[in-house]
Design a protein around this motif. Structure first.
Motif, mmCIF file in Angstrom:
data_model
loop_
_atom_site.group_PDB
_atom_site.id
_atom_site.type_symbol
_atom_site.label_atom_id
_atom_site.label_comp_id
_atom_site.label_asym_id
_atom_site.label_seq_id
_atom_site.Cartn_x
_atom_site.Cartn_y
_atom_site.Cartn_z
ATOM 1 N N GLY A 26 0.917 18.393 -40.413
ATOM 2 C CA GLY A 26 0.781 17.049 -40.952
ATOM 3 C C GLY A 26 -0.486 16.300 -40.615
ATOM 4 N N GLY A 27 -1.590 16.983 -40.407
ATOM 5 C CA GLY A 27 -2.826 16.282 -40.056
ATOM 6 C C GLY A 27 -3.631 15.780 -41.239
ATOM 7 N N ASP A 28 -3.124 15.974 -42.468
ATOM 8 C CA ASP A 28 -3.834 15.563 -43.682
ATOM 9 C C ASP A 28 -5.284 16.054 -43.681
ATOM 10 O OD1 ASP A 28 -4.133 14.478 -46.187
ATOM 11 O OD2 ASP A 28 -4.285 12.403 -45.514
ATOM 12 N N ASN A 29 -5.471 17.303 -43.245
ATOM 13 C CA ASN A 29 -6.819 17.886 -43.238
ATOM 14 C C ASN A 29 -7.339 17.962 -44.661
ATOM 15 O OD1 ASN A 29 -5.318 18.642 -40.797
ATOM 16 N ND2 ASN A 29 -7.220 19.651 -40.245
ATOM 17 N N GLN A 30 -8.645 17.710 -44.830
ATOM 18 C CA GLN A 30 -9.165 17.489 -46.175
ATOM 19 C C GLN A 30 -10.493 18.177 -46.417
ATOM 20 O OE1 GLN A 30 -9.112 13.566 -47.707
ATOM 21 N NE2 GLN A 30 -7.113 13.063 -46.835
ATOM 22 N N VAL A 31 -10.704 18.510 -47.683
ATOM 23 C CA VAL A 31 -12.034 18.798 -48.207
ATOM 24 C C VAL A 31 -12.352 17.628 -49.140
ATOM 25 C CG1 VAL A 31 -13.432 20.365 -49.592
ATOM 26 C CG2 VAL A 31 -11.658 21.291 -48.091
ATOM 27 N N PRO A 32 -13.352 16.791 -48.800
ATOM 28 C CA PRO A 32 -13.571 15.551 -49.547
ATOM 29 C C PRO A 32 -13.632 15.724 -51.055
ATOM 30 C CG PRO A 32 -14.941 15.586 -47.593
ATOM 31 C CD PRO A 32 -14.255 16.914 -47.638
ATOM 32 N N GLU A 33 -14.227 16.803 -51.511
ATOM 33 C CA GLU A 33 -14.374 17.030 -52.956
ATOM 34 C C GLU A 33 -13.018 17.252 -53.641
ATOM 35 O OE1 GLU A 33 -16.540 20.344 -55.808
ATOM 36 O OE2 GLU A 33 -17.061 20.275 -53.680
ATOM 37 N N PHE A 34 -12.037 17.771 -52.875
ATOM 38 C CA PHE A 34 -10.768 18.188 -53.478
ATOM 39 C C PHE A 34 -9.540 17.420 -52.980
ATOM 40 C CE2 PHE A 34 -13.397 22.066 -53.735
ATOM 41 C CZ PHE A 34 -13.324 22.301 -55.108
ATOM 42 N N GLU A 78 -1.690 8.446 -33.913
ATOM 43 C CA GLU A 78 -1.461 7.001 -33.818
ATOM 44 C C GLU A 78 -1.156 6.396 -35.196
ATOM 45 O OE1 GLU A 78 -3.624 2.955 -32.052
ATOM 46 O OE2 GLU A 78 -4.775 4.817 -32.221
ATOM 47 N N GLU A 79 -1.945 6.773 -36.192
ATOM 48 C CA GLU A 79 -1.715 6.242 -37.546
ATOM 49 C C GLU A 79 -0.360 6.701 -38.079
ATOM 50 O OE1 GLU A 79 -3.586 6.384 -42.076
ATOM 51 O OE2 GLU A 79 -4.771 7.208 -40.426
ATOM 52 N N LEU A 80 -0.014 7.970 -37.827
ATOM 53 C CA LEU A 80 1.275 8.478 -38.289
ATOM 54 C C LEU A 80 2.426 7.724 -37.617
ATOM 55 C CD1 LEU A 80 3.129 10.383 -39.819
ATOM 56 C CD2 LEU A 80 2.735 12.105 -38.025
ATOM 57 N N LYS A 81 2.310 7.491 -36.311
ATOM 58 C CA LYS A 81 3.385 6.782 -35.595
ATOM 59 C C LYS A 81 3.540 5.347 -36.103
ATOM 60 C CE LYS A 81 3.151 9.549 -31.384
ATOM 61 N NZ LYS A 81 2.684 9.605 -29.979
ATOM 62 N N ASP A 82 2.441 4.702 -36.433
ATOM 63 C CA ASP A 82 2.518 3.350 -37.008
ATOM 64 C C ASP A 82 3.244 3.379 -38.358
ATOM 65 O OD1 ASP A 82 1.190 2.265 -34.859
ATOM 66 O OD2 ASP A 82 -0.771 2.178 -35.853
ATOM 67 N N PHE A 83 2.920 4.382 -39.163
ATOM 68 C CA PHE A 83 3.566 4.547 -40.468
ATOM 69 C C PHE A 83 5.067 4.825 -40.300
ATOM 70 C CE2 PHE A 83 4.903 7.443 -43.923
ATOM 71 C CZ PHE A 83 4.575 6.691 -45.045
ATOM 72 N N MET A 84 5.394 5.646 -39.309
ATOM 73 C CA MET A 84 6.802 5.970 -39.042
ATOM 74 C C MET A 84 7.598 4.730 -38.656
ATOM 75 S SD MET A 84 6.093 9.539 -36.999
ATOM 76 C CE MET A 84 7.416 9.241 -35.839
ATOM 77 N N LYS A 85 6.991 3.860 -37.867
ATOM 78 C CA LYS A 85 7.675 2.606 -37.494
ATOM 79 C C LYS A 85 7.910 1.732 -38.720
ATOM 80 C CE LYS A 85 6.105 2.240 -32.744
ATOM 81 N NZ LYS A 85 4.956 1.823 -31.931
ATOM 82 N N VAL A 144 11.731 11.800 -36.560
ATOM 83 C CA VAL A 144 10.426 12.456 -36.649
ATOM 84 C C VAL A 144 9.756 12.445 -35.276
ATOM 85 C CG1 VAL A 144 8.197 12.514 -37.817
ATOM 86 C CG2 VAL A 144 10.212 11.709 -39.057
ATOM 87 N N LEU A 145 9.340 13.614 -34.835
ATOM 88 C CA LEU A 145 8.703 13.779 -33.530
ATOM 89 C C LEU A 145 7.244 14.172 -33.740
ATOM 90 C CD1 LEU A 145 11.565 15.910 -31.941
ATOM 91 C CD2 LEU A 145 11.134 13.486 -31.506
ATOM 92 N N VAL A 146 6.359 13.573 -32.949
ATOM 93 C CA VAL A 146 4.923 13.864 -33.046
ATOM 94 C C VAL A 146 4.445 14.281 -31.649
ATOM 95 C CG1 VAL A 146 2.669 13.009 -33.790
ATOM 96 C CG2 VAL A 146 4.752 12.078 -34.830
#
Length: 254
Positions: free
Chosen positions: A182-190, A228-235, A243-245
């Motif tokens: 769940g790290g939302d790893n990205q290739v900017p173009e895609f 941190e961003e994921l935990k904020d979203f989870m709250k 959900v455990l991180v």
């Protein structure tokens, strides 16, 4: 079962008294260049150290599962450090040949009906991004479902985004525990290569009785979602209870 987050997608699963190492990336911090065409080109991979020694990670492992052969799931260090006579499970014949060429002697292709030491291992589908061009670039990937009469059902989804195939795997297997990358790893173009927070939310809604563990975070240069961003979203979405991180080195008995 016990699930230990090592680093990135590398986890150790103790299940029905057997120890599985999944997607081993065992190099020291900074051993490889950043993935080309992605963000943080000033940051080598992996970007964090292992939380424990390699000896500790591979000690007592009964089998290794490699969901696909990208560097951050099966690196040169793993190829060098793992015993060549260890049992290896891979997703297809093409990967099997490569793993055999690296010197491993006991390589088996996962199917829908693989059995190892009484544990059923079911190969599942995944899509490593969205769009035909990106999927062709990233290649085939898989996940795996673990089943045994003495354990809850575990689904390790692998490098996939949320799409109808994941929904179908959830409907078919009704897992009690789900591990998502769940790290939302990205290739900017895609765009996204693996799940981001909205994808994780879809899994959460689709599996209302399951515990979800989110791994593959903040360990290679192209991550797009922090813990941190994921935990904020989870709250915000009131997902915290299921959900455990984990931090690197953290484990759960389930």
């Amino acid at each position: 079962m016990n699930i230990k987050q090592i680093r990135n997608a590398t986890i150790v699963v103790e299940y029905a008294n057997k120890k599985f190492l999944i997607d081993p990336m065992l190099a020291e911090k900074g051993a490889y260049p950043p993935f080309p065409g992605t963000i943080r080109q000033d940051q080598n991979n992996p970007s964090v150290s292992l939380p424990t020694s390699v000896d500790d990670i591979i000690s007592g492992v009964d089998a290794v599962i490699v969901t696909h052969l990208h560097l951050d799931h099966f690196d040169e260090a793993a190829q060098k450090l793992l015993p060549k006579d260890i049992k290896m499970f891979v997703q297809n014949e093409e990967d099997a040949k490569e793993v055999q060429n690296a010197g491993f002697q006991k390589v088996e292709v996962l199917t829908k009906n693989t059995v190892f030491e009484g544990i059923q291992l079911v190969k599942t589908r995944g899509e490593h991004g969205r769009g035909e061009e990106l999927l062709k670039l990233m290649g085939e990937v898989c996940g795996v479902v673990f089943r045994h009469s003495s354990e809850k059902t575990l689904y390790v989804a692998g490098d996939t985004v949320w799409y109808e195939g994941v929904q179908e795997e959830l409907d078919t297997h009704t897992p009690d525990i789900i591990v998502v990358n769940g790290g939302d790893n990205q290739v900017p173009e895609f765009g996204s290569l693996i799940m981001g927070k909205e994808d994780i939310y879809e899994v959460y809604k689709a599996a209302p009785d399951a515990k979800i563990i989110v791994v593959h975070m903040e360990a290679v240069n192209h991550w797009g979602l922090s813990r941190e961003e994921l935990k904020d979203f989870m709250k915000e979405k009131e997902m915290d209870s299921r959900v455990l991180v984990p931090d690197d080195g953290e484990s759960y008995t389930l």
